[in-house]
Structures are given as structure tokens and as C-alpha cells.
Write a protein that holds these residues in place. Sequence first.
Motif, mmCIF file in Angstrom:
data_model
loop_
_atom_site.group_PDB
_atom_site.id
_atom_site.type_symbol
_atom_site.label_atom_id
_atom_site.label_comp_id
_atom_site.label_asym_id
_atom_site.label_seq_id
_atom_site.Cartn_x
_atom_site.Cartn_y
_atom_site.Cartn_z
ATOM 1 N N VAL A 1 28.445 69.270 70.798
ATOM 2 C CA VAL A 1 29.545 69.445 69.846
ATOM 3 C C VAL A 1 29.068 70.452 68.804
ATOM 4 O O VAL A 1 27.958 70.338 68.295
ATOM 5 C CB VAL A 1 29.918 68.103 69.174
ATOM 6 N N ARG B 1 24.279 59.598 66.990
ATOM 7 C CA ARG B 1 25.578 59.312 66.378
ATOM 8 C C ARG B 1 25.632 59.821 64.937
ATOM 9 O O ARG B 1 24.624 59.892 64.260
ATOM 10 C CB ARG B 1 25.830 57.809 66.377
ATOM 11 N N ASP C 1 32.316 71.762 63.921
ATOM 12 C CA ASP C 1 33.311 70.739 64.253
ATOM 13 C C ASP C 1 32.900 69.376 63.685
ATOM 14 O O ASP C 1 33.731 68.641 63.161
ATOM 15 C CB ASP C 1 33.497 70.630 65.771
ATOM 16 N N VAL C 2 31.604 69.060 63.789
ATOM 17 C CA VAL C 2 31.111 67.790 63.249
ATOM 18 C C VAL C 2 31.316 67.746 61.743
ATOM 19 O O VAL C 2 31.792 66.750 61.194
ATOM 20 C CB VAL C 2 29.620 67.589 63.593
ATOM 21 N N LYS D 1 28.255 58.636 58.286
ATOM 22 C CA LYS D 1 28.860 59.215 57.086
ATOM 23 C C LYS D 1 28.950 58.147 56.030
ATOM 24 O O LYS D 1 29.674 57.179 56.176
ATOM 25 C CB LYS D 1 30.244 59.786 57.376
ATOM 26 N N GLU E 1 34.465 61.950 60.801
ATOM 27 C CA GLU E 1 35.059 60.671 61.193
ATOM 28 C C GLU E 1 35.498 60.668 62.653
ATOM 29 O O GLU E 1 35.524 59.630 63.304
ATOM 30 C CB GLU E 1 36.233 60.313 60.272
ATOM 31 N N ARG E 2 35.830 61.839 63.173
ATOM 32 C CA ARG E 2 36.232 61.960 64.582
ATOM 33 C C ARG E 2 35.084 61.603 65.519
ATOM 34 O O ARG E 2 35.299 61.106 66.617
ATOM 35 C CB ARG E 2 36.699 63.393 64.844
ATOM 36 N N TYR E 3 33.855 61.855 65.077
ATOM 37 C CA TYR E 3 32.685 61.637 65.927
ATOM 38 C C TYR E 3 31.904 60.376 65.563
ATOM 39 O O TYR E 3 30.987 59.985 66.285
ATOM 40 C CB TYR E 3 31.772 62.857 65.864
ATOM 41 N N SER F 1 35.119 67.369 60.714
ATOM 42 C CA SER F 1 35.752 66.066 60.996
ATOM 43 C C SER F 1 34.715 65.030 61.410
ATOM 44 O O SER F 1 34.721 64.557 62.549
ATOM 45 C CB SER F 1 36.775 66.217 62.125
ATOM 46 N N LYS G 1 30.492 57.533 68.089
ATOM 47 C CA LYS G 1 30.450 58.066 69.452
ATOM 48 C C LYS G 1 29.103 58.732 69.683
ATOM 49 O O LYS G 1 28.585 59.422 68.809
ATOM 50 C CB LYS G 1 31.548 59.109 69.669
#
Length: 113
Positions: free
Chosen positions: A30, A94, A34-35, A97, A40-42, A38, A45
Motif C-alpha cells: 500500500v 498493521r 494512501d496510508v 492510529k 482508518e481505512r487500513y 486514510s 488490516k
Amino acid sequence: VLSALLQASPARPAGPAELYGKPLRGLSAVRLSDVLASPERYAGKAIRVMGSGAGASASAVTISESSASLRVETDGSFSLPDKLDGAQVIAEGRIRKESGSPTFVAVGVEVKR
């Protein structure tokens, strides 16, 4: 002209990769931008991040890709070598945040110098 340049500056062979922590699983990388845009999107995961290393301690390194930088910490089960400046660092783990910037908590790291 290109062949003359290639002959004039031979490619430096890459050394073997140094592995720390668990073996990497081959997750798709990724982009750091991008990390950071966002996190929270990752969150929660398992993902792979990669970039050029800068500094290091036994528990953390900063990696950069273009203008994006991310702190990578170990999960506490392994240590990183000192002086990773300029090395290619690939990590799987992972995003965490809390307050402030996201941190990547790695379960496995590969270093190519």
C-alpha cells in the motif's frame, strides 16, 4: 548511447535481504501516501508498506516514499539494526492510529541495502 552508459557504470549487485521478525507473507504493498491520507481505512488490516529507510533504533525506523513518511515500529518480538539510512525497507503489519500521526506496527521486516 544507453548501452555505453550501462557499460560505463556497472550495476551494483544487491546483497541478500536481511529478515527481522516473522517471514513476510507477500501481501500487496500500500502506498505510504494512501496510508497517511486514510489511516482508518487500513486500521486492523494486515498490509505491506515499503520505502527508503531513514535512521533506526532497535524498535523503530522511518520510511519514506516520495514526500510521504511513516514511522515503523516493531511489535516488540524482534529488534531492528541501527543505521538503515538509504536501505529499502519492506514491512508487514498493521496501522495504529492514536493521537497524532499513524504508526505502522510491523510483525516482519525485510531490509535490502
